[in-house]
Motif scaffolding. Structure first.
Motif, PDB file in Angstrom:
ATOM      1  N   PRO A  33      -2.098  13.219  -9.066  1.00 30.09           N
ATOM      2  CA  PRO A  33      -1.379  13.345  -7.664  1.00 30.09           C
ATOM      3  C   PRO A  33      -0.827  14.613  -7.465  1.00 30.09           C
ATOM      4  O   PRO A  33      -0.431  15.243  -8.539  1.00 30.09           O
ATOM      5  N   THR A  47       0.819  -1.253   0.050  1.00 33.28           N
ATOM      6  CA  THR A  47       0.038  -0.039  -0.077  1.00 33.28           C
ATOM      7  C   THR A  47       0.966   1.287  -0.131  1.00 33.28           C
ATOM      8  O   THR A  47       0.483   2.235  -0.315  1.00 33.28           O
ATOM      9  N   ASP A  48       2.236   1.007   0.488  1.00 37.70           N
ATOM     10  CA  ASP A  48       3.056   2.232   0.341  1.00 37.70           C
ATOM     11  C   ASP A  48       4.028   2.426  -0.757  1.00 37.70           C
ATOM     12  O   ASP A  48       4.732   3.067  -0.853  1.00 37.70           O
ATOM     13  N   LYS A 108      -1.841   4.140  -1.494  1.00 37.73           N
ATOM     14  CA  LYS A 108      -2.955   4.014  -0.637  1.00 37.73           C
ATOM     15  C   LYS A 108      -3.373   5.452  -0.313  1.00 37.73           C
ATOM     16  O   LYS A 108      -4.579   5.708  -0.092  1.00 37.73           O
ATOM     17  N   ASP A 109      -2.850   6.571  -1.139  1.00 39.29           N
ATOM     18  CA  ASP A 109      -3.499   7.814  -1.277  1.00 39.29           C
ATOM     19  C   ASP A 109      -3.974   8.146  -2.458  1.00 39.29           C
ATOM     20  O   ASP A 109      -4.362   9.620  -2.596  1.00 39.29           O
ATOM     21  N   VAL A 110      -3.973   7.367  -3.531  1.00 38.50           N
ATOM     22  CA  VAL A 110      -4.654   7.480  -4.811  1.00 38.50           C
ATOM     23  C   VAL A 110      -6.272   7.745  -4.819  1.00 38.50           C
ATOM     24  O   VAL A 110      -6.751   6.790  -4.334  1.00 38.50           O
ATOM     25  N   ARG A 111      -6.754   8.903  -5.007  1.00 37.52           N
ATOM     26  CA  ARG A 111      -8.119   9.020  -5.118  1.00 37.52           C
ATOM     27  C   ARG A 111      -8.686   8.670  -6.465  1.00 37.52           C
ATOM     28  O   ARG A 111      -8.119   9.099  -7.676  1.00 37.52           O
ATOM     29  N   PHE A 141     -11.206   6.060  -2.675  1.00 36.91           N
ATOM     30  CA  PHE A 141      -9.862   5.619  -2.895  1.00 36.91           C
ATOM     31  C   PHE A 141      -9.786   4.408  -3.665  1.00 36.91           C
ATOM     32  O   PHE A 141     -10.503   3.482  -3.531  1.00 36.91           O
ATOM     33  N   ASN A 201       4.789   3.102  -4.710  1.00 36.75           N
ATOM     34  CA  ASN A 201       4.441   4.443  -5.399  1.00 36.75           C
ATOM     35  C   ASN A 201       3.185   4.002  -6.586  1.00 36.75           C
ATOM     36  O   ASN A 201       3.781   2.999  -7.061  1.00 36.75           O
ATOM     37  N   TYR A 202       2.621   4.814  -6.909  1.00 32.97           N
ATOM     38  CA  TYR A 202       1.521   4.507  -7.870  1.00 32.97           C
ATOM     39  C   TYR A 202       2.101   4.583  -9.374  1.00 32.97           C
ATOM     40  O   TYR A 202       2.999   5.467  -9.354  1.00 32.97           O
ATOM     41  N   SER A 213       3.072   9.388  -5.901  1.00 31.05           N
ATOM     42  CA  SER A 213       1.850   9.392  -4.746  1.00 31.05           C
ATOM     43  C   SER A 213       2.028   7.833  -4.229  1.00 31.05           C
ATOM     44  O   SER A 213       2.154   6.789  -5.099  1.00 31.05           O
ATOM     45  N   LYS A 214       1.773   7.692  -2.975  1.00 26.51           N
ATOM     46  CA  LYS A 214       1.636   6.427  -2.426  1.00 26.51           C
ATOM     47  C   LYS A 214       0.281   5.713  -2.977  1.00 26.51           C
ATOM     48  O   LYS A 214      -0.640   6.382  -3.019  1.00 26.51           O
TER      49      LYS A 214
END
Length: 139
Positions: free
Chosen positions: A61, A30-31, A69-72, A114, A33-34, A66-67
């Motif tokens: 991003p 989850t950490d 887990k943070d991608v919306r 997310f 990089n996208y 972006s991690k």
């Protein structure tokens, strides 16, 4: 112990579930990089006229990286409706689609903020439906 380290993918290919099936334990990153243009937000389904690509739109991003887990998921567009119609068109005439239709419809009628949440809930459902009971941890 046979442990696999996997990324979170949208409607992952069969190879993904094959690895989960053979594993005694799985770690979903989850950490990490996208990565653009990866299976993290894309999938390929078998449609009547060949392979069809589906893509979940994401918000750009803020920084260069972006991690996962943070991608919306982007609010614009009608991607859920398009994906659901593509799935119906591709699989409605298959023998077991009626048994699973309602299980999958949920993902195309409800909003997910997310990408990781969407991917992991889909993965969990698919694992349940095909009988994969491997313990999952998140990095």
């Amino acid at each position: 112990m046979n442990t696999v380290l996997l990324s979170s993918l949208y409607l992952a290919p069969i190879q993904y579930y094959s690895k989960l099936f053979r594993a005694e334990r799985a770690i979903i990153e989850t950490d990490d990089n996208y990565q653009k243009q990866s299976y993290r937000n894309r999938s390929v389904i078998a449609a009547a006229n060949g392979a069809m690509s589906l893509s979940v739109p994401i918000e750009k991003p803020a920084g260069l990286k972006s991690k996962m887990k943070d991608v919306r998921i982007a609010e614009h567009g009608n991607w859920q409706h398009l994906h659901w119609n593509a799935l119906i068109s591709a699989y409605n005439s298959t023998p077991f689609f009626d048994y699973y239709r309602d299980e999958f419809r949920y993902f195309y009628e409800n909003r997910f903020r997310f990408l990781l949440d969407l991917n992991e809930q889909l993965r969990s459902l698919i694992c349940e439906l095909i009988g994969i009971e491997v313990p999952i941890e998140y990095s």
